[in-house]
Design a protein around this motif. Structure first.
Motif, PDB file in Angstrom:
ATOM      1  N   UNK A 187       0.831  -1.199   0.000  1.00  0.00           N
ATOM      2  CA  UNK A 187       0.000   0.000   0.000  1.00  0.00           C
ATOM      3  C   UNK A 187       0.869   1.253   0.000  1.00  0.00           C
ATOM      4  N   UNK A 188       1.968   1.201   0.749  1.00  0.00           N
ATOM      5  CA  UNK A 188       2.896   2.320   0.778  1.00  0.00           C
ATOM      6  C   UNK A 188       3.571   2.556  -0.553  1.00  0.00           C
ATOM      7  N   UNK A 189       3.640   1.512  -1.380  1.00  0.00           N
ATOM      8  CA  UNK A 189       4.244   1.621  -2.713  1.00  0.00           C
ATOM      9  C   UNK A 189       3.237   2.081  -3.765  1.00  0.00           C
ATOM     10  N   UNK A 190       1.997   2.284  -3.347  1.00  0.00           N
ATOM     11  CA  UNK A 190       0.997   2.789  -4.274  1.00  0.00           C
ATOM     12  C   UNK A 190       0.119   1.744  -4.919  1.00  0.00           C
ATOM     13  N   UNK A 191       0.219   0.486  -4.524  1.00  0.00           N
ATOM     14  CA  UNK A 191      -0.678  -0.536  -5.053  1.00  0.00           C
ATOM     15  C   UNK A 191      -2.058  -0.372  -4.420  1.00  0.00           C
ATOM     16  N   UNK A 192      -3.098  -0.431  -5.230  1.00  0.00           N
ATOM     17  CA  UNK A 192      -4.459  -0.408  -4.696  1.00  0.00           C
ATOM     18  C   UNK A 192      -4.744  -1.734  -3.988  1.00  0.00           C
ATOM     19  N   UNK A 193      -5.559  -1.675  -2.935  1.00  0.00           N
ATOM     20  CA  UNK A 193      -5.816  -2.889  -2.149  1.00  0.00           C
ATOM     21  C   UNK A 193      -6.442  -3.982  -2.985  1.00  0.00           C
ATOM     22  N   UNK A 194      -7.274  -3.628  -3.975  1.00  0.00           N
ATOM     23  CA  UNK A 194      -7.906  -4.665  -4.782  1.00  0.00           C
ATOM     24  C   UNK A 194      -6.963  -5.270  -5.819  1.00  0.00           C
ATOM     25  N   UNK A 195      -5.728  -4.751  -5.901  1.00  0.00           N
ATOM     26  CA  UNK A 195      -4.712  -5.324  -6.788  1.00  0.00           C
ATOM     27  C   UNK A 195      -3.758  -6.248  -6.030  1.00  0.00           C
ATOM     28  N   UNK A 196      -3.993  -6.415  -4.740  1.00  0.00           N
ATOM     29  CA  UNK A 196      -3.091  -7.195  -3.878  1.00  0.00           C
ATOM     30  C   UNK A 196      -3.778  -8.481  -3.448  1.00  0.00           C
ATOM     31  N   UNK A 197      -3.131  -9.614  -3.712  1.00  0.00           N
ATOM     32  CA  UNK A 197      -3.626 -10.917  -3.266  1.00  0.00           C
ATOM     33  C   UNK A 197      -2.590 -11.529  -2.332  1.00  0.00           C
ATOM     34  N   UNK A 198      -3.034 -12.017  -1.194  1.00  0.00           N
ATOM     35  CA  UNK A 198      -2.100 -12.571  -0.208  1.00  0.00           C
ATOM     36  C   UNK A 198      -2.416 -14.025   0.114  1.00  0.00           C
ATOM     37  N   UNK A 199      -1.398 -14.698   0.589  1.00  0.00           N
ATOM     38  CA  UNK A 199      -1.538 -16.078   1.057  1.00  0.00           C
ATOM     39  C   UNK A 199      -0.406 -16.336   2.042  1.00  0.00           C
ATOM     40  N   UNK A 200      -0.384 -17.523   2.585  1.00  0.00           N
ATOM     41  CA  UNK A 200       0.682 -17.916   3.503  1.00  0.00           C
ATOM     42  C   UNK A 200       0.956 -19.402   3.334  1.00  0.00           C
ATOM     43  N   UNK A 201       2.197 -19.782   3.549  1.00  0.00           N
ATOM     44  CA  UNK A 201       2.584 -21.191   3.456  1.00  0.00           C
ATOM     45  C   UNK A 201       3.725 -21.437   4.428  1.00  0.00           C
ATOM     46  N   UNK A 202       3.920 -22.697   4.767  1.00  0.00           N
ATOM     47  CA  UNK A 202       4.920 -23.024   5.781  1.00  0.00           C
ATOM     48  C   UNK A 202       5.920 -24.050   5.274  1.00  0.00           C
ATOM     49  N   UNK A 203       7.146 -23.903   5.740  1.00  0.00           N
ATOM     50  CA  UNK A 203       8.133 -24.981   5.673  1.00  0.00           C
ATOM     51  C   UNK A 203       8.084 -25.712   7.013  1.00  0.00           C
ATOM     52  N   UNK A 204       8.232 -27.014   6.979  1.00  0.00           N
ATOM     53  CA  UNK A 204       8.212 -27.794   8.216  1.00  0.00           C
ATOM     54  C   UNK A 204       9.334 -28.814   8.199  1.00  0.00           C
ATOM     55  N   UNK A 221      11.165 -36.133  18.970  1.00  0.00           N
ATOM     56  CA  UNK A 221       9.870 -35.502  18.747  1.00  0.00           C
ATOM     57  C   UNK A 221      10.025 -34.059  18.261  1.00  0.00           C
ATOM     58  N   UNK A 222      11.209 -33.711  17.775  1.00  0.00           N
ATOM     59  CA  UNK A 222      11.466 -32.351  17.331  1.00  0.00           C
ATOM     60  C   UNK A 222      10.629 -31.970  16.114  1.00  0.00           C
ATOM     61  N   UNK A 223      10.190 -30.728  16.107  1.00  0.00           N
ATOM     62  CA  UNK A 223       9.325 -30.198  15.035  1.00  0.00           C
ATOM     63  C   UNK A 223       9.582 -28.714  14.940  1.00  0.00           C
ATOM     64  N   UNK A 224       9.744 -28.207  13.702  1.00  0.00           N
ATOM     65  CA  UNK A 224      10.018 -26.786  13.501  1.00  0.00           C
ATOM     66  C   UNK A 224       9.244 -26.313  12.282  1.00  0.00           C
ATOM     67  N   UNK A 225       8.505 -25.218  12.422  1.00  0.00           N
ATOM     68  CA  UNK A 225       7.698 -24.696  11.310  1.00  0.00           C
ATOM     69  C   UNK A 225       7.998 -23.222  11.098  1.00  0.00           C
ATOM     70  N   UNK A 226       8.043 -22.828   9.832  1.00  0.00           N
ATOM     71  CA  UNK A 226       8.341 -21.455   9.435  1.00  0.00           C
ATOM     72  C   UNK A 226       7.191 -20.928   8.591  1.00  0.00           C
ATOM     73  N   UNK A 227       6.542 -19.878   9.074  1.00  0.00           N
ATOM     74  CA  UNK A 227       5.462 -19.256   8.323  1.00  0.00           C
ATOM     75  C   UNK A 227       6.037 -18.249   7.332  1.00  0.00           C
ATOM     76  N   UNK A 228       5.554 -18.310   6.095  1.00  0.00           N
ATOM     77  CA  UNK A 228       5.953 -17.370   5.053  1.00  0.00           C
ATOM     78  C   UNK A 228       4.731 -16.613   4.548  1.00  0.00           C
ATOM     79  N   UNK A 229       4.820 -15.277   4.552  1.00  0.00           N
ATOM     80  CA  UNK A 229       3.798 -14.469   3.911  1.00  0.00           C
ATOM     81  C   UNK A 229       4.068 -14.391   2.416  1.00  0.00           C
ATOM     82  N   UNK A 230       3.011 -14.428   1.604  1.00  0.00           N
ATOM     83  CA  UNK A 230       3.124 -14.399   0.143  1.00  0.00           C
ATOM     84  C   UNK A 230       2.206 -13.314  -0.410  1.00  0.00           C
TER      85      UNK A 230
END
Length: 278
Positions: free
Chosen positions: A193-210, A263-272
């Protein structure tokens, strides 16, 4: 040429490239794959050893072209070019350049897709929207600015460990001392938004590495133990005056111990984020 304002907290030590070379278009850019078509021209900023770049190259076909961009010369681009040659990929070139100098390097409206992966978190956090504006300026009308960034505060693991908490707190201190924003994933829409993109031109998602299997735990824990003691992270951490050798050794030991946890487990959230350019 625009002054470089990227202080890469990790550097390009072998332990860092070990993880970068693991990245593929499938495990690190699947959100973008439906948009990639034959004949496209793509810019991949912060391409590193080029594994994602070269996967994109195979998708756009021989009549398409992709350029990988890195901010400084070094062995990483040599490795990228050698990997391209070994895979017989010719519709790619690798250049040296800074994200804040894109309009000086490339003609305007040149690319169908301009892509960054784990880059914005390392640049001057006060200038991230400016960087996105540079990306937009070299993207064709109807094209895409694509971003994927991790969020360190959203990382989670098991077993609970004071040492692992000390690691993530230390990393955030060092990254911010370098001017970056380690919790980048949650800020993508705000920056766009700070770069001037209109909100309706922005699509977001999230995914994880595990990372959880014995092989994954061994690889991930050893990589971070090595990064802590041998990569540019150690140099910048000590230079900042925020940590000392004792703390870094303790963090490396913590990673080694976590890797041994059955029983170790590690997850990384990524914004897209996909931003459409008018």
């Amino acid at each position: 040429m625009s002054e470089t304002t990227v202080i890469y907290t990790h550097g390009h030590h072998e332990s860092v490239l070990r993880s970068h070379s693991w990245r593929t278009a499938q495990n690190s850019a699947s959100y973008l794959l439906p948009y990639i078509k034959p004949n496209m021209h793509i810019l991949d900023i912060g391409c590193g050893p080029g594994t994602i770049t070269l996967d994109f190259a195979t998708l756009i076909g021989p009549t398409g072209h992709i350029t990988g961009l890195e901010p400084s010369p070094g062995d990483v681009l040599v490795q990228a070019r050698e990997t391209a040659a070994s895979r017989g990929i010719t519709n790619v070139d690798f250049k040296i350049g800074d994200i804040f100098g894109l309009e000086e390097i490339f003609e305007s409206r040149k690319f169908d897709i301009v892509h960054v992966h784990q880059v914005l978190q390392h640049i001057d956090r006060k200038r991230v929207s400016e960087a996105l504006m540079q990306m937009k300026a070299v993207t064709k009308p109807g094209g895409i600015v694509a971003v994927r960034e991790t969020d360190f505060a959203a990382m989670t693991w098991f077993p609970a460990s004071n040492g692992m908490t000390e690691w993530v707190d230390t990393y955030q201190l060092v990254a911010r001392a370098n001017g970056g924003e380690p919790d980048a994933g949650r800020r993508l829409v705000s920056w766009a938004l700070g770069a001037g993109f209109a909100r309706d031109k922005i699509t977001t998602s999230a995914a994880a590495w595990c990372f959880s299997t014995p092989e994954e735990r061994e690889w991930w824990s050893r990589m971070w133990a090595d990064r802590t003691l041998s990569s540019n992270f150690k140099t910048t951490a000590l230079k900042s005056g925020l940590v000392d050798e004792e703390r870094l050794n303790r963090i490396a030991d913590t990673w080694t111990e976590w890797g041994k946890s059955e029983d170790g487990w590690f997850a990384i959230l990524n914004g897209e984020m996909i931003c459409r350019v008018d």
